[in-house]
Design a protein around this motif. Structure first.
Motif, PDB file in Angstrom:
ATOM      1  N   VAL A 112       0.884  -1.165   0.000  1.00 53.42           N
ATOM      2  CA  VAL A 112       0.000   0.000   0.000  1.00 53.42           C
ATOM      3  C   VAL A 112       0.923   1.216   0.000  1.00 53.42           C
ATOM      4  O   VAL A 112       1.616   1.492   0.972  1.00 53.42           O
ATOM      5  CB  VAL A 112      -0.930   0.005   1.237  1.00 53.42           C
ATOM      6  N   ILE A 113       0.953   1.889  -1.155  1.00 52.45           N
ATOM      7  CA  ILE A 113       1.976   2.918  -1.375  1.00 52.45           C
ATOM      8  C   ILE A 113       1.325   4.283  -1.571  1.00 52.45           C
ATOM      9  O   ILE A 113       0.356   4.415  -2.327  1.00 52.45           O
ATOM     10  CB  ILE A 113       2.801   2.586  -2.643  1.00 52.45           C
ATOM     11  N   THR A 114       1.880   5.272  -0.876  1.00 53.00           N
ATOM     12  CA  THR A 114       1.550   6.653  -1.195  1.00 53.00           C
ATOM     13  C   THR A 114       2.692   7.178  -2.062  1.00 53.00           C
ATOM     14  O   THR A 114       3.829   7.296  -1.602  1.00 53.00           O
ATOM     15  CB  THR A 114       1.418   7.517   0.083  1.00 53.00           C
ATOM     16  N   GLU A 115       2.374   7.413  -3.321  1.00 49.70           N
ATOM     17  CA  GLU A 115       3.379   7.950  -4.254  1.00 49.70           C
ATOM     18  C   GLU A 115       3.357   9.474  -4.126  1.00 49.70           C
ATOM     19  O   GLU A 115       2.442  10.124  -4.622  1.00 49.70           O
ATOM     20  CB  GLU A 115       3.033   7.592  -5.692  1.00 49.70           C
ATOM     21  N   ILE A 116       4.381  10.014  -3.459  1.00 47.96           N
ATOM     22  CA  ILE A 116       4.485  11.465  -3.292  1.00 47.96           C
ATOM     23  C   ILE A 116       5.055  12.033  -4.603  1.00 47.96           C
ATOM     24  O   ILE A 116       6.043  11.510  -5.124  1.00 47.96           O
ATOM     25  CB  ILE A 116       5.444  11.802  -2.127  1.00 47.96           C
ATOM     26  N   THR A 140      -3.822  -2.900  -8.235  1.00 46.78           N
ATOM     27  CA  THR A 140      -5.232  -3.296  -8.109  1.00 46.78           C
ATOM     28  C   THR A 140      -6.135  -2.135  -7.725  1.00 46.78           C
ATOM     29  O   THR A 140      -7.358  -2.277  -7.745  1.00 46.78           O
ATOM     30  CB  THR A 140      -5.394  -4.423  -7.067  1.00 46.78           C
ATOM     31  N   TRP A 141      -5.556  -1.009  -7.327  1.00 44.38           N
ATOM     32  CA  TRP A 141      -6.376   0.131  -6.891  1.00 44.38           C
ATOM     33  C   TRP A 141      -5.505   1.390  -6.908  1.00 44.38           C
ATOM     34  O   TRP A 141      -4.318   1.326  -6.606  1.00 44.38           O
ATOM     35  CB  TRP A 141      -6.886  -0.119  -5.475  1.00 44.38           C
ATOM     36  N   ARG A 142      -6.097   2.525  -7.294  1.00 47.62           N
ATOM     37  CA  ARG A 142      -5.347   3.790  -7.313  1.00 47.62           C
ATOM     38  C   ARG A 142      -6.317   4.937  -7.073  1.00 47.62           C
ATOM     39  O   ARG A 142      -7.438   4.937  -7.596  1.00 47.62           O
ATOM     40  CB  ARG A 142      -4.662   3.959  -8.673  1.00 47.62           C
ATOM     41  N   GLU A 143      -5.881   5.893  -6.253  1.00 50.42           N
ATOM     42  CA  GLU A 143      -6.666   7.096  -6.010  1.00 50.42           C
ATOM     43  C   GLU A 143      -5.717   8.282  -6.161  1.00 50.42           C
ATOM     44  O   GLU A 143      -4.788   8.445  -5.369  1.00 50.42           O
ATOM     45  CB  GLU A 143      -7.253   7.037  -4.591  1.00 50.42           C
ATOM     46  N   ASP A 144      -5.940   9.083  -7.194  1.00 53.22           N
ATOM     47  CA  ASP A 144      -5.022  10.192  -7.481  1.00 53.22           C
ATOM     48  C   ASP A 144      -5.462  11.475  -6.785  1.00 53.22           C
ATOM     49  O   ASP A 144      -6.635  11.830  -6.805  1.00 53.22           O
ATOM     50  CB  ASP A 144      -4.951  10.426  -8.997  1.00 53.22           C
ATOM     51  N   HIS A 145      -4.490  12.140  -6.179  1.00 56.51           N
ATOM     52  CA  HIS A 145      -4.696  13.450  -5.563  1.00 56.51           C
ATOM     53  C   HIS A 145      -3.666  14.398  -6.165  1.00 56.51           C
ATOM     54  O   HIS A 145      -2.768  13.974  -6.890  1.00 56.51           O
ATOM     55  CB  HIS A 145      -4.515  13.365  -4.041  1.00 56.51           C
ATOM     56  N   GLU A 146      -3.799  15.685  -5.821  1.00 50.35           N
ATOM     57  CA  GLU A 146      -2.904  16.664  -6.438  1.00 50.35           C
ATOM     58  C   GLU A 146      -1.426  16.402  -6.111  1.00 50.35           C
ATOM     59  O   GLU A 146      -0.564  16.425  -6.984  1.00 50.35           O
ATOM     60  CB  GLU A 146      -3.296  18.070  -5.948  1.00 50.35           C
ATOM     61  N   GLU A 147      -1.158  16.131  -4.834  1.00 44.02           N
ATOM     62  CA  GLU A 147       0.242  16.018  -4.416  1.00 44.02           C
ATOM     63  C   GLU A 147       0.752  14.587  -4.293  1.00 44.02           C
ATOM     64  O   GLU A 147       1.961  14.363  -4.132  1.00 44.02           O
ATOM     65  CB  GLU A 147       0.428  16.729  -3.071  1.00 44.02           C
ATOM     66  N   PHE A 148      -0.178  13.634  -4.330  1.00 46.62           N
ATOM     67  CA  PHE A 148       0.231  12.229  -4.199  1.00 46.62           C
ATOM     68  C   PHE A 148      -0.870  11.320  -4.722  1.00 46.62           C
ATOM     69  O   PHE A 148      -1.992  11.780  -4.964  1.00 46.62           O
ATOM     70  CB  PHE A 148       0.527  11.878  -2.729  1.00 46.62           C
ATOM     71  N   SER A 149      -0.531  10.058  -4.888  1.00 43.69           N
ATOM     72  CA  SER A 149      -1.523   9.034  -5.251  1.00 43.69           C
ATOM     73  C   SER A 149      -1.427   7.897  -4.244  1.00 43.69           C
ATOM     74  O   SER A 149      -0.321   7.534  -3.820  1.00 43.69           O
ATOM     75  CB  SER A 149      -1.250   8.459  -6.637  1.00 43.69           C
ATOM     76  N   PHE A 150      -2.568   7.350  -3.878  1.00 44.64           N
ATOM     77  CA  PHE A 150      -2.594   6.126  -3.077  1.00 44.64           C
ATOM     78  C   PHE A 150      -2.728   4.958  -4.051  1.00 44.64           C
ATOM     79  O   PHE A 150      -3.622   4.972  -4.913  1.00 44.64           O
ATOM     80  CB  PHE A 150      -3.791   6.119  -2.129  1.00 44.64           C
TER      81      PHE A 150
END
Ligand SMILES: NC(=O)c1ccc[n+]([C@@H]2O[C@H](COP(=O)([O-])OP(=O)(O)OC[C@H]3O[C@@H](n4cnc5c(N)ncnc54)[C@H](OP(=O)(O)O)[C@@H]3O)[C@@H](O)[C@H]2O)c1
Length: 162
Positions: A112-116, A140-150
């Motif tokens: 489970v990675i937070t890609e900064i 298997t799952w990704r949630e994109d945000h402005e500063e990072f993605s889960f």
């Protein structure tokens, strides 16, 4: 038992600097909490000192150390002993740091990675796994945000490499 490594890293796999996190993203801390709550946490002694030796609430905290033991948390001097102790749990979250991620990547079932997105200076790194995406690891799952993605990766059944 499902062994899950949970970490936040920058584009160069930086995870830490001078014994602490190089950044502060409150949304990531909330994500960490809601993902891990109710499940045991396995961490290295340096991480436990980083949280002032105060166990994170609502989760059993288990520490790895060859040099120290604590009265208020279970401490193990080998990874095998810690995993044996935790074997009855459905999920175990490995929360770092670098030394512990490196030793457990090969046994992990899930990442489970937070890609900064921004680059940071650091002295501690998550082990290389991205060359194995699409081979050992399947997103298997990704949630994109402005500063990072889960992002979640699951081990491809039958894969041997980490
Ligand atoms: N970005 C993230 O997601 C994230 C997450 C966690 C941590 N971090 C960062 O990572 C850094 C800390 O990582 P680190 O690599 O320095 O330390 P660490 O992995 O937290 O702890 C290392 C210590 O764990 C013990 N240990 C390691 N392997 C062991 C084994 N096989 N059996 C028993 N004990 C073992 C040893 O303790 P003794 O010396 O007591 O024997 C070792 O010194 C900090 O900067 C922190 O902020 C970042």
């Amino acid at each position: 038992m499902k062994l899950i490594l949970i970490a936040a890293h920058d584009p160069n796999l930086v995870i830490g600097k001078d014994g602490t996190l190089p950044w502060h993203y409150s949304e990531d801390l909330k994500f960490f909490k809601r993902t891990t709550i109710g499940h045991p946490l396995l961490m290295g002694r340096v991480v436990f000192e980083e949280i002032d030796e105060k166990p994170l609430p609502g989760r059993e905290n288990v520490v790895l150390s060859r040099s120290k033991s604590y009265d208020h948390v279970k401490t193990f001097s080998t990874i095998d002993a810690a995993l044996d102790y935790l074997s009855d749990h459905k999920k175990v979250f490995v929360i770092g740091g670098g030394e512990i991620y490196r030793q457990l990547l090969g046994q992990a079932d899930e990442l489970v990675i937070t890609e900064i997105k921004k680059e940071y200076e650091g002295d501690t790194f998550f082990p290389e796994y991205r060359d194995q995406i699409g081979k050992t690891w399947k997103e298997t799952w990704r949630e994109d945000h402005e500063e990072f993605s889960f992002v979640k990766y699951e081990r491809v059944v039958g894969s041997l490499e980490s």
